[in-house]
Design an enzyme around this catalytic site. Structure first.
Site, short mmCIF file in Angstrom:
data_model
loop_
_atom_site.label_atom_id
_atom_site.label_comp_id
_atom_site.label_asym_id
_atom_site.label_seq_id
_atom_site.Cartn_x
_atom_site.Cartn_y
_atom_site.Cartn_z
N ASP A 13 15.55 86.22 34.57
CA ASP A 13 14.78 87.41 34.46
C ASP A 13 13.55 87.42 35.38
O ASP A 13 12.92 86.30 35.62
CB ASP A 13 14.73 87.98 33.12
CG ASP A 13 13.97 89.33 32.93
OD1 ASP A 13 14.31 90.14 33.70
OD2 ASP A 13 13.06 89.40 32.12
N ASP A 15 10.10 89.70 34.87
CA ASP A 15 8.78 89.95 34.15
C ASP A 15 9.06 89.16 32.75
O ASP A 15 9.96 89.45 31.94
CB ASP A 15 8.87 91.50 33.97
CG ASP A 15 8.47 92.17 35.18
OD1 ASP A 15 7.66 91.95 35.83
OD2 ASP A 15 9.23 93.08 35.30
N LYS A 184 21.28 95.52 32.44
CA LYS A 184 21.01 94.99 31.09
C LYS A 184 20.94 95.53 29.89
O LYS A 184 19.97 96.72 29.96
CB LYS A 184 20.13 93.67 31.02
CG LYS A 184 20.23 92.70 32.24
CD LYS A 184 18.89 91.72 32.35
CE LYS A 184 17.77 92.25 33.05
NZ LYS A 184 16.84 91.40 32.79
#
Length: 259
Positions: A13, A15, A184
């Site tokens: 991922d 962030d 997601k």
């Protein structure tokens, strides 16, 4: 945890894992550099559909993270690929930014508000009541409803912002139609990422900072899951979920030697 094959491919991922509040996470530049020099396939994933991979590459570069454009996989790209597989050469009414519209154009989609095959909702900083009303009417007239990601809020310097999931809920309330979320925690996001780099789930690790999206998504796609504590979920919060990551580490700095 059962024994797994050695990690040959990495998904991470963005962030909360590589960057946090506009700054690189300590150790993230070194981790990305090690990924690049290792020759192992990797992708940086984001549910944010606002930006194109080129935009994101430039933003990461300003923070000292040298991520190639082709190593970025967004919910916009995953959504465009999904629509191209489902209904090639289709039409869509889009609420979103350049990241989404560019991805749809790239797969041959025509953007139209005349009897489109799909209404596609993505992230934007300027949700228009007029555009939302148009989406509601098109869905009522038979357009299929797709949303890039279910995130209810997004971060900003001033605080939380309503995100695609919140606007999708409003449209669903008005139409009685639930969207299909591509990003997601839908494991399709992970599987499309794996296909993009020709990776196998049994030898791929997913690094994330959120139990409810990154870890759940990786788990359901059959990946090794690694929770880092530099973003949303804490170690204590992770214990409250009915599922667990393969392991928890403080940050990606702890993974550099494993690449």
């Amino acid at each position: 945890m059962q024994d797994r094959k050695p990690v040959e491919s990495w998904l991470t991922d963005m962030d909360g894992v590589l960057v946090h509040e506009g700054q690189p996470v300590p150790g993230a530049p070194e981790f990305v550099k090690r990924l690049r020099t290792s020759g192992k396939p990797f992708l940086v994933l984001t549910n944010n559909s606002i930006y194109t991979p080129r935009d994101l590459q430039a933003r990461l570069a300003r923070m000292g993270l040298d991520v190639p454009e082709q190593a970025i996989w967004s919910s916009a790209l995953a959504t465009a690929q999904f629509l191209a597989d489902q209904r090639p050469g289709g039409t869509a009414y889009v609420i979103g930014e350049a990241g989404l519209t560019t991805a749809l154009h790239a797969v041959g989609y025509v953007l139209s508000d005349f009897a489109p095959d799909y209404v596609v909702l993505g992230e934007t900083r300027t949700y228009s009541f007029e555009a939302i009303t148009k989406a509601v009417r098109l869905i009522n007239d038979g357009a299929r409803f797709i949303c890039t990601n279910p995130d209810a809020t997004g971060p900003s310097v001033e605080g939380a912002l309503p995100a695609a999931g919140s606007v999708a809920a409003m449209i669903s309330k008005a139409t009685g139609v639930e969207p299909y979320f591509v990003g997601k925690p839908n494991p399709m996001m992970m599987r499309s990422a794996l296909n993009t780099i020709n990776a196998h789930s049994e030898s791929t690790a997913m690094i994330g900072d959120r139990m409810d999206t990154d870890i759940l998504c990786g788990l359901e796609a059959g990946l090794e899951t690694i929770l880092v504590l530099t973003g949303i979920s804490s170690r204590a919060e992770a214990e409250r979920y009915p599922y667990r990551p393969s392991r928890i580490v403080n940050s990606v700095a702890d993974l550099i030697d494993e690449v």
